[in-house]
Design a protein around this motif. Structure first.
Motif, PDB file in Angstrom:
ATOM      1  N   LYS A   1       0.583   5.152   1.323  1.00 28.42           N
ATOM      2  CA  LYS A   1      -0.238   5.997   2.195  1.00 28.42           C
ATOM      3  C   LYS A   1       0.314   7.415   2.239  1.00 28.42           C
ATOM      4  CE  LYS A   1      -1.695   2.161   5.087  1.00 28.42           C
ATOM      5  NZ  LYS A   1      -1.870   1.671   6.441  1.00 28.42           N
ATOM      6  N   ASN A   2      -0.503   8.322   2.764  1.00 27.35           N
ATOM      7  CA  ASN A   2      -0.034   9.684   2.986  1.00 27.35           C
ATOM      8  C   ASN A   2       0.431   9.815   4.431  1.00 27.35           C
ATOM      9  OD1 ASN A   2      -2.356   9.988   4.568  1.00 27.35           O
ATOM     10  ND2 ASN A   2      -3.420  11.248   3.060  1.00 27.35           N
TER      11      ASN A   2
ATOM     12  N   GLU B   1      -1.667   8.394   7.316  1.00 26.83           N
ATOM     13  CA  GLU B   1      -1.917   6.953   7.289  1.00 26.83           C
ATOM     14  C   GLU B   1      -3.142   6.583   6.453  1.00 26.83           C
ATOM     15  OE1 GLU B   1      -0.186   4.227   8.751  1.00 26.83           O
ATOM     16  OE2 GLU B   1       1.391   5.699   9.063  1.00 26.83           O
ATOM     17  N   GLU B   2      -3.575   7.491   5.573  1.00 24.37           N
ATOM     18  CA  GLU B   2      -4.691   7.199   4.676  1.00 24.37           C
ATOM     19  C   GLU B   2      -4.155   6.507   3.437  1.00 24.37           C
ATOM     20  OE1 GLU B   2      -7.384  11.149   5.688  1.00 24.37           O
ATOM     21  OE2 GLU B   2      -5.795  11.282   4.178  1.00 24.37           O
ATOM     22  N   GLU B   3      -4.798   5.422   3.046  1.00 23.66           N
ATOM     23  CA  GLU B   3      -4.355   4.680   1.872  1.00 23.66           C
ATOM     24  C   GLU B   3      -4.720   5.443   0.605  1.00 23.66           C
ATOM     25  OE1 GLU B   3      -5.579   0.648  -0.373  1.00 23.66           O
ATOM     26  OE2 GLU B   3      -5.146   0.444   1.768  1.00 23.66           O
TER      27      GLU B   3
ATOM     28  N   ARG C   1       0.841  -1.193   0.000  1.00 20.06           N
ATOM     29  CA  ARG C   1       0.000   0.000   0.000  1.00 20.06           C
ATOM     30  C   ARG C   1       0.879   1.247   0.000  1.00 20.06           C
ATOM     31  NH1 ARG C   1      -4.318  -2.926  -1.023  1.00 20.06           N
ATOM     32  NH2 ARG C   1      -5.045  -4.219   0.657  1.00 20.06           N
TER      33      ARG C   1
ATOM     34  N   ARG D   1      -2.923   1.199  -4.063  1.00 23.80           N
ATOM     35  CA  ARG D   1      -2.656  -0.218  -3.802  1.00 23.80           C
ATOM     36  C   ARG D   1      -1.830  -0.726  -4.981  1.00 23.80           C
ATOM     37  NH1 ARG D   1      -5.470  -4.543  -5.703  1.00 23.80           N
ATOM     38  NH2 ARG D   1      -7.192  -3.203  -6.345  1.00 23.80           N
TER      39      ARG D   1
ATOM     40  N   SER E   1      -7.731   4.931  -4.934  1.00 21.24           N
ATOM     41  CA  SER E   1      -8.722   4.581  -3.907  1.00 21.24           C
ATOM     42  C   SER E   1     -10.074   4.195  -4.484  1.00 21.24           C
ATOM     43  CB  SER E   1      -8.884   5.733  -2.918  1.00 21.24           C
ATOM     44  OG  SER E   1      -9.311   6.889  -3.609  1.00 21.24           O
TER      45      SER E   1
END
Length: 165
Positions: A20-21, A24-26, A18, A29, A46
């Motif tokens: 993420k920023n 911790e937001e995905e 993954r 993928r 996303s």
């Protein structure tokens, strides 16, 4: 200035991880194809839309990968023959400098840093911070970093298997 964090799964049979920023937001993928000739990576956003496709060119004297963003080939990453890893990014005005084995390098455009890559050594597994100067370069920057990482991973695997381990 966007920052991306790439944490690769440890002990994964296929490339699957993954992006993420800093919150911790995905965001993305990444999935590799297990049974394919040559390495192939698909990157989904996303909404599950494929935004990046990276494919190794087979039967090439030098390791090279084709990089596509939104279905359009934007670059060809070529590993040049030299003692230290050196790359050409054909199709883009970017150059790569720094310690690629140590995952501490920069991508420059006309001498100005557009992407900075640093490895986070205190994490379990490989974790990279990718700092991008302009948000419009997010997808090309991620694509180039993943292609370079794919070449480095192949070289490490080849060196490991040739050493008998």
């Amino acid at each position: 200035m966007p920052k991306l964090y790439i944490r690769q799964k440890v002990f994964s049979f296929a490339d699957r991880f993954r992006v993420k920023n800093e919150y911790e937001e995905e965001l993305f993928r990444v999935e590799g194809e297990v049974l394919s000739l040559g390495k192939k990576l698909h990157v989904f956003d996303s909404t599950e839309r494929e935004v990046i496709f990276i494919q190794q060119k087979l039967w090439s004297f030098k390791p090279r990968f084709f990089v596509s963003v939104d279905g359009v080939q934007i670059a060809e990453i070529v590993r040049e023959w030299s003692f230290r890893p050196r790359y050409t990014i054909a199709g883009m005005p970017w150059t790569v400098e720094g310690d690629l084995w140590g995952h501490d390098y920069r991508i420059l455009e006309e001498g100005r840093e557009v992407v900075g890559i640093r490895k986070a050594w205190l994490s379990w597994g490989d974790c990279y911070e990718v700092e991008i100067a302009r948000s419009e370069d997010t997808l090309p920057a991620l694509a180039v970093v993943l292609a370079i990482d794919a070449v480095l991973a192949q070289e490490q695997a080849a060196a490991h298997s040739s050493s008998g381990n």
